[in-house]
Scaffold this motif. Structure first.
Motif, mmCIF file in Angstrom:
data_model
loop_
_atom_site.group_PDB
_atom_site.id
_atom_site.type_symbol
_atom_site.label_atom_id
_atom_site.label_comp_id
_atom_site.label_asym_id
_atom_site.label_seq_id
_atom_site.Cartn_x
_atom_site.Cartn_y
_atom_site.Cartn_z
ATOM 1 N N ILE A 20 84.078 49.777 8.823
ATOM 2 C CA ILE A 20 84.857 49.062 7.811
ATOM 3 C C ILE A 20 85.154 49.974 6.631
ATOM 4 O O ILE A 20 86.276 50.019 6.113
ATOM 5 N N LEU A 21 84.152 50.716 6.205
ATOM 6 C CA LEU A 21 84.332 51.644 5.094
ATOM 7 C C LEU A 21 85.352 52.724 5.434
ATOM 8 O O LEU A 21 86.182 53.098 4.599
ATOM 9 N N MET A 22 85.300 53.230 6.668
ATOM 10 C CA MET A 22 86.273 54.247 7.061
ATOM 11 C C MET A 22 87.685 53.681 7.021
ATOM 12 O O MET A 22 88.618 54.335 6.527
ATOM 13 N N GLY A 23 87.872 52.462 7.518
ATOM 14 C CA GLY A 23 89.186 51.827 7.461
ATOM 15 C C GLY A 23 89.659 51.639 6.037
ATOM 16 O O GLY A 23 90.832 51.844 5.717
ATOM 17 N N ALA A 38 88.612 44.169 1.198
ATOM 18 C CA ALA A 38 87.419 44.970 1.473
ATOM 19 C C ALA A 38 86.163 44.111 1.419
ATOM 20 O O ALA A 38 85.291 44.201 2.294
ATOM 21 N N GLY A 39 86.055 43.269 0.404
ATOM 22 C CA GLY A 39 84.874 42.425 0.251
ATOM 23 C C GLY A 39 84.693 41.447 1.397
ATOM 24 O O GLY A 39 83.585 41.300 1.934
ATOM 25 N N THR A 44 82.295 39.603 6.522
ATOM 26 C CA THR A 44 82.482 39.212 7.931
ATOM 27 C C THR A 44 81.704 40.127 8.861
ATOM 28 O O THR A 44 81.075 39.670 9.819
ATOM 29 N N THR A 45 81.715 41.413 8.560
ATOM 30 C CA THR A 45 80.999 42.379 9.393
ATOM 31 C C THR A 45 79.496 42.151 9.337
ATOM 32 O O THR A 45 78.809 42.218 10.367
ATOM 33 N N ALA A 109 94.489 38.648 3.713
ATOM 34 C CA ALA A 109 94.967 39.995 4.028
ATOM 35 C C ALA A 109 96.359 40.015 4.637
ATOM 36 O O ALA A 109 97.105 40.975 4.443
ATOM 37 N N LEU A 110 96.723 38.964 5.373
ATOM 38 C CA LEU A 110 97.958 39.013 6.154
ATOM 39 C C LEU A 110 99.126 38.278 5.501
ATOM 40 O O LEU A 110 100.092 37.929 6.188
#
Length: 297
Positions: A20-23, A38-39, A44-45, A109-110
């Protein structure tokens, strides 16, 4: 609460968050980044990872894979600290929480994205929940027949990095498969260490992980292959997108992966291998942070 905390396995969270951080870092490098996205992605992760850990604890216990031969940390259901029925309820609760968090993430997000993208991501989210549960739970757990490595590569690599990047940018960039593959392969490396550690107990209980199928020596060669390809993928991506010497800062993490490979090659006892699970997970997180600093700067 201690049995629940142990069953949640907090030490696995840095690895889950790495993709997630890389994305997020890749999205930030394009100037398109949202703290809200991001939060919710992180929340969710975390819910999915805890769900996976609970399901793993439950599945191994009810399927008879946790025995006295197992060398790793004691499991909550097998040890009797948490009843199987109670753990099953927790799995259901965390599945619902992950779904609610995931849908909230997609709604935020969408906005402005094509309508069909929402349904694609919802399908991916449901697949994540199913994969988290059926790794060791259910009638035919795929983790018992050697498909765990592929699942980790897909969800901790490709889905995690490309998916989280898209949620920020609304742009598909297939070139991101290279760093995503690195992230996923290093996560596979953590699973492989776990399976090498448990190779004897897994063999005795019919859990056919990759190391059980290959044997210890070939599993070590497989581990080196994972590490080398992971390092090559991100190196090729950086060479193609070279923007200055700061983009090479991730190379500082490579000695840690080499140290991990040497340790796995040398050590035999499960108690000696166990610390290198944490070392590999934290090395992956450090790699992602250094990579992120490089692409953002």
């Amino acid at each position: 609460m201690n049995p629940w905390i142990e069953a949640a396995r907090p030490r696995t969270l840095p690895l889950a968050l790495s993709c997630i951080l890389m994305g997020c870092f890749l999205a930030a490098s394009t100037g398109r980044f949202s703290w809200a996205v991001a939060g919710l992605s992180v929340l969710t992760t975390i819910l999915l990872q805890v769900l996976s850990n609970f399901a793993n604890d439950y599945g191994d216990a009810v399927n008879g894979k946790d025995t006295e031969l197992r060398e790793g940390p004691r499991r909550a259901v097998h040890s009797g600290h948490i009843q199987a029925s109670t753990m099953l309820k927790a799995i259901i609760v965390f599945s619902i929480l992950a779904l609610i968090s995931g849908i909230s993430l997609l709604i935020i997000a969408l906005k402005g994205a094509p309508a069909n993208v929402f349904w694609v991501f919802l399908g991916i989210g449901i697949a994540c929940i199913i994969a988290a549960i059926t790794y060791t739970a259910g009638k035919r757990p795929y983790g018992y027949v050697g498909f765990g490595d592929l699942s980790v590569l897909i969800f901790f690599g490709w889905v995690g990095v490309l998916g989280s990047s898209y949620l920020h940018t609304h742009v598909w960039d297939w070139g991101l498969l290279l760093p995503a593959s690195s992230c996923g392969l290093f996560a596979v490396g953590v699973l492989n260490i776990n399976n090498i550690r448990d190779i004897e107990s897994d063999k005795a209980t019919g859990k056919n992980s990759i190391p059980v199928r290959l044997g210890r020596e070939k599993a070590i060669a497989y581990h080196w292959t994972i590490l080398v390809i992971g390092m090559l993928c991100v190196s090729v991506y950086t060479a193609e997108h070279f923007s200055g010497y700061t983009s090479l800062i991730f190379l500082l993490s490579f000695p840690l992966f080499i140290k991990n490979g040497l340790a796995i090659s040398r050590l035999k006892k499960a108690s000696e291998l166990d610390p290198y699970l944490k070392q590999m997970a934290l090395s992956t997180l450090l790699f992602v942070i250094l990579f992120g600093i490089g692409v953002v700067l």
